[in-house]
Design a protein around this motif. Structure first.
Motif, mmCIF file in Angstrom:
data_model
loop_
_atom_site.group_PDB
_atom_site.id
_atom_site.type_symbol
_atom_site.label_atom_id
_atom_site.label_comp_id
_atom_site.label_asym_id
_atom_site.label_seq_id
_atom_site.Cartn_x
_atom_site.Cartn_y
_atom_site.Cartn_z
ATOM 1 N N GLY A 136 0.781 -1.226 0.000
ATOM 2 C CA GLY A 136 0.000 0.000 0.000
ATOM 3 C C GLY A 136 0.810 1.272 0.000
ATOM 4 N N GLU A 137 2.123 1.180 0.028
ATOM 5 C CA GLU A 137 2.962 2.379 0.036
ATOM 6 C C GLU A 137 2.948 3.027 -1.345
ATOM 7 N N THR A 138 2.688 4.310 -1.387
ATOM 8 C CA THR A 138 2.657 5.027 -2.660
ATOM 9 C C THR A 138 4.064 5.474 -3.035
ATOM 10 N N PRO A 139 4.328 5.671 -4.324
ATOM 11 C CA PRO A 139 5.659 6.122 -4.748
ATOM 12 C C PRO A 139 6.049 7.427 -4.072
ATOM 13 N N GLU A 140 7.306 7.522 -3.710
ATOM 14 C CA GLU A 140 7.805 8.707 -3.017
ATOM 15 C C GLU A 140 7.778 9.932 -3.920
ATOM 16 N N PHE A 141 8.013 9.719 -5.218
ATOM 17 C CA PHE A 141 8.031 10.816 -6.189
ATOM 18 C C PHE A 141 6.946 10.591 -7.233
ATOM 19 N N SER A 142 6.412 11.687 -7.753
ATOM 20 C CA SER A 142 5.428 11.586 -8.822
ATOM 21 C C SER A 142 6.064 10.961 -10.056
ATOM 22 N N THR A 143 5.220 10.489 -10.959
ATOM 23 C CA THR A 143 5.738 9.858 -12.173
ATOM 24 C C THR A 143 6.586 10.838 -12.975
ATOM 25 N N PHE A 144 6.148 12.087 -13.054
ATOM 26 C CA PHE A 144 6.909 13.088 -13.810
ATOM 27 C C PHE A 144 8.284 13.310 -13.184
ATOM 28 N N SER A 145 8.311 13.468 -11.852
ATOM 29 C CA SER A 145 9.598 13.695 -11.179
ATOM 30 C C SER A 145 10.506 12.483 -11.318
ATOM 31 N N TRP A 146 9.906 11.293 -11.215
ATOM 32 C CA TRP A 146 10.698 10.069 -11.335
ATOM 33 C C TRP A 146 11.312 9.950 -12.728
ATOM 34 N N VAL A 147 10.495 10.212 -13.741
ATOM 35 C CA VAL A 147 11.001 10.164 -15.115
ATOM 36 C C VAL A 147 12.109 11.193 -15.312
ATOM 37 N N ALA A 148 11.923 12.386 -14.761
ATOM 38 C CA ALA A 148 12.944 13.428 -14.899
ATOM 39 C C ALA A 148 14.258 12.991 -14.260
ATOM 40 N N MET A 149 14.162 12.331 -13.098
ATOM 41 C CA MET A 149 15.389 11.887 -12.440
ATOM 42 C C MET A 149 16.034 10.708 -13.161
ATOM 43 N N LEU A 150 15.224 9.866 -13.805
ATOM 44 C CA LEU A 150 15.797 8.812 -14.632
ATOM 45 C C LEU A 150 16.551 9.421 -15.809
ATOM 46 N N PHE A 151 15.996 10.481 -16.385
ATOM 47 C CA PHE A 151 16.718 11.208 -17.429
ATOM 48 C C PHE A 151 18.062 11.710 -16.892
ATOM 49 N N ALA A 152 18.024 12.206 -15.660
ATOM 50 C CA ALA A 152 19.261 12.727 -15.079
ATOM 51 C C ALA A 152 20.301 11.631 -14.967
ATOM 52 N N ALA A 153 19.853 10.423 -14.607
ATOM 53 C CA ALA A 153 20.791 9.314 -14.497
ATOM 54 C C ALA A 153 21.349 8.927 -15.859
ATOM 55 N N GLY A 154 20.554 9.150 -16.910
ATOM 56 C CA GLY A 154 20.988 8.752 -18.243
ATOM 57 C C GLY A 154 21.801 9.796 -18.967
ATOM 58 N N ILE A 155 21.836 10.997 -18.453
ATOM 59 C CA ILE A 155 22.581 12.066 -19.120
ATOM 60 C C ILE A 155 23.953 12.188 -18.482
ATOM 61 N N GLY A 156 24.952 12.228 -19.278
ATOM 62 C CA GLY A 156 26.297 12.378 -18.757
ATOM 63 C C GLY A 156 27.229 12.784 -19.874
ATOM 64 N N ILE A 157 28.470 12.413 -19.706
ATOM 65 C CA ILE A 157 29.487 12.756 -20.678
ATOM 66 C C ILE A 157 29.204 12.110 -22.026
#
Length: 657
Positions: A136-157
């Motif tokens: 029953g625990e809801t996601p800590e971050f909204s779907t939009f925020s989560w997707v944005a942070m996944l983008f952050a993990a994928g962006i680099g050099i």
């Protein structure tokens, strides 16, 4: 006559059904004479456990001297060796690299394939519905925020370094036995090969480590450590002892060399940009060392001053700037050509995926050379990065189901990288084919991006922005990776001591310098060699993670519920049809011992119950009520303390039983 026969059959069935029910009632009453209800921790059946979160557990984070001394001494000794006698290190590294690629190249390919298949299978199976958190625990971050942070993990050099240079390299020198250089087929094959290296397989490695860590921490209540994943394989004692320490040491070493390679590449790109912007002349390794030292100073300042929140904001700005550069190239470059190339490249990748997965040393010596320089290097690099990136995405994915996590982690960043690499790589190939100024068959990888920018209108300011982006990437990556290694050194403490973080950051920068010095004329060669060699042991750890995670999911409360439900429904349907034909309904009633929904499950076994036994900071069992969340000794999860009234009462309770 048939009608009377039908009535007799109906009466006979009812009499037989009543006889069976009477027999079951008699058997149940007799069975109770020697049947004992199993003893469960906290009087809670494993099916009813809602999960345990890491912040609900009681633990005392300690500095792990064996891990710090072992990993630290090995890596510091390597840095000293590399600075004092780089020629000797280069010789040993070359020999180890040759042996690893010749004898273990198959291992990296197997790991990449097995992880992707295993995770997709897990996501699509009933296990995919298990949450990375409590019921029953809801996601800590909204779907939009989560997707944005996944983008952050994928962006680099990679976007600014490999995005333009790798497709151009494959276009000029296609993989052996594929297509003619500089042909239309080579262009699409080059994009497909680049997508293969940066797409689904890479993110499956991150998803495996991240998902397993998130499950262990937010569903089973363990520390954010690599070793926490292996409790089902090693047992609690060994996981917290020698075997767990070995896993965490391997994770630190892999992270050090994998992240150092990224930092070295960032330094190469920054150095090239600085030499172009300032007209300083050709880039040398000494200049790269100076760049790394300056950036390392920036990392130390950020780590010591505690401006982590500001660094995170800068990282978010970095994402916007990187996206802006990609968009700029798309609209100022060959837009129509790119709009046609992007979908074609994606379909080329999907169409040739199995062919690329099947290439190995059995294809000949030329393929061996290509694989060791490209595919095996990338698999090793992603394996090395997996503890760092995996821990990051684990911390942002709490509350999501395994299915959401796995499919999202694999598909979302890959989709962005397909777009970004398609734009950057497609532009590089187009400009080379058009004979634009500065493009040649022997240009160095760091030069490709800046040469693209030189040929774009109104983009004179982009190199300076790119240098800033790369510098921020260097500092934030060093900061984040050092924190992860600090956690591994302090039994999972999410806020390790600053001197520990700084130490690992300095060692990482030292390794990056040694890697660049080993490459001699081609700094990239030194980076590739050591990443492949040091990632080999951790490749075996990745396979072990798959086994450990699947074994743990088998005993998860949700999986048990699913198993009980399937057994109960099957039994009920068979019995109902046998007794009443089409006219029956389901009702929960008690069965005799050993004949119910859990007949095939030993629910009192340690595999099902040991993990949710609550303990205090010293590992001693403590009573707990799952319905109220109260600890028997009065421990307060908010304050982390035991009220004085409970401390005074405990001796009396113990004396009185």
């Amino acid at each position: 006559m048939p009608e009377n026969g039908s009535k007799r059959d109906s009466v006979r069935r009812k009499i037989e059904a009543e006889a069976r029910r009477a027999g079951r009632r008699a058997g149940k009453s007799l069975g109770r004479l020697d049947y004992r209800l199993p003893k469960y921790p906290h009087d809670t059946h494993p099916v009813l456990v809602p999960g345990i979160s890491i912040d609900e557990q009681r633990r005392r984070y300690r500095f792990s001297l064996p891990i710090f001394v072992t990993a630290g001494s090995l890596t510091v000794a390597f840095v000293i060796w590399g600075v004092v006698d780089s020629a000797s290190v280069a010789s040993v590294a070359q020999g180890a690299f040759d042996w690893t690629t010749s004898n273990l190249g198959w291992l990296f390919n197997v790991v990449a394939i097995v992880l992707l298949v295993a995770l997709i299978g897990m996501a699509l199976s009933p296990y995919g519905k298990i949450p990375l958190g409590k019921d029953g625990e809801t996601p800590e971050f909204s779907t939009f925020s989560w997707v944005a942070m996944l983008f952050a993990a994928g962006i680099g050099i990679g976007v600014l370094f490999f995005g333009p240079s790798e497709p151009l390299s494959h276009y000029l020198s296609p993989p052996p036995l594929t297509s003619e250089p500089e042909s239309i087929e080579a262009m699409h094959g080059a994009m497909a090969q680049t997508y293969f290296h940066w797409g689904f397989h890479a993110w499956a490695m991150y998803a495996l480590v991240g998902g397993a860590i998130a499950y262990a921490a937010y569903r089973r209540g363990r520390s954010l450590l690599m070793s926490s994943i292996f409790r089902t394989l090693f047992g609690k004692r060994q996981t917290e002892g020698f075997a767990g320490q070995i896993v965490d040491i391997f994770a630190i070493i892999a992270t050090l060399f994998g992240t150092a390679a990224a930092l070295g590449i960032a330094a190469m790109q920054i150095g090239t940009g600085v030499s172009i912007v300032t007209d300083a002349g050709p880039l040398t390794n000494n200049m790269l060392v100076v760049v790394i030292l300056v950036l390392t100073l920036g990392f130390v300042v950020s780590a010591v001053s505690g401006v982590a929140r500001g660094i995170r904001y800068l990282s978010s700005i970095n994402i916007v700037l990187t996206l802006g550069i990609v968009g700029l190239v798309l609209f100022l470059g060959p837009t129509l050509f790119l709009l046609n190339l992007l979908p074609s490249s994606l379909m080329s990748y999907l169409g040739s995926l199995f062919d690329m997965m099947g290439r190995s040393l059995s294809w000949g010596a030329e393929t061996e050379t290509f694989q060791s320089g490209w595919t095996v290097y990338y698999w090793a690099w992603w394996i090395s990065w997996s503890p760092f990136v995996g821990t990051f995405i684990a911390r942002i994915s709490r509350g999501r189901t395994i299915r959401q996590f796995v499919l999202g982690t694999i598909l979302i960043p890959s989709s962005f990288l397909f777009l970004a690499y398609g734009v950057m790589g497609g532009t590089a190939i187009w400009m080379y084919r058009e004979g634009r100024e500065g493009f040649s068959a022997d240009m160095a990888p760091p030069q490709v991006f800046f040469t693209i920018v030189d040929n774009l209108p109104y983009a004179e300011w982009v190199p300076a922005v790119a240098i800033v982006v790369l510098a921020i990437f260097f500092i934030t990556s060093a900061d984040s990776a050092s924190v992860v290694m600090g956690m591994l050194t302090t039994q999972g403490n999410p806020t390790p001591r600053r001197w520990v973080v700084v130490f690992w950051g300095l060692v990482m920068s030292g390794i990056a310098i040694v890697m660049l010095l080993l490459g001699e004329s081609s700094a990239l060669a030194g980076l590739q060699q050591l990443v492949i060699v040091t990632a080999a042991p951790f490749a075996l750890v990745m396979i072990m993670i798959v086994v450990a995670w699947f074994r743990e999911l088998r005993t998860d409360p949700y999986a048990l519920r699913h198993q009980y439900a399937e057994t109960a429904v099957n039994n009920a349907v068979m019995s109902g049809v046998d007794q009443y034909g089409d006219d029956f309904a389901l009702q929960v009633v008690e069965s005799e011992p050993g004949a119910g929904a859990g007949a095939d499950v030993d629910s009192a076994h340690d595999d099902y119950t040991d993990w949710y036994q609550r303990t205090n900071e010293d590992g001693e069992p403590v009573g707990y009520r799952y319905d109220t969340g109260e600890w028997a000794d009065g421990w307060d999860p908010v304050t982390g303390e035991i009220p004085a009234a409970f401390r005074e009462q405990q001796p009396k309770d113990e004396a009185g039983g």
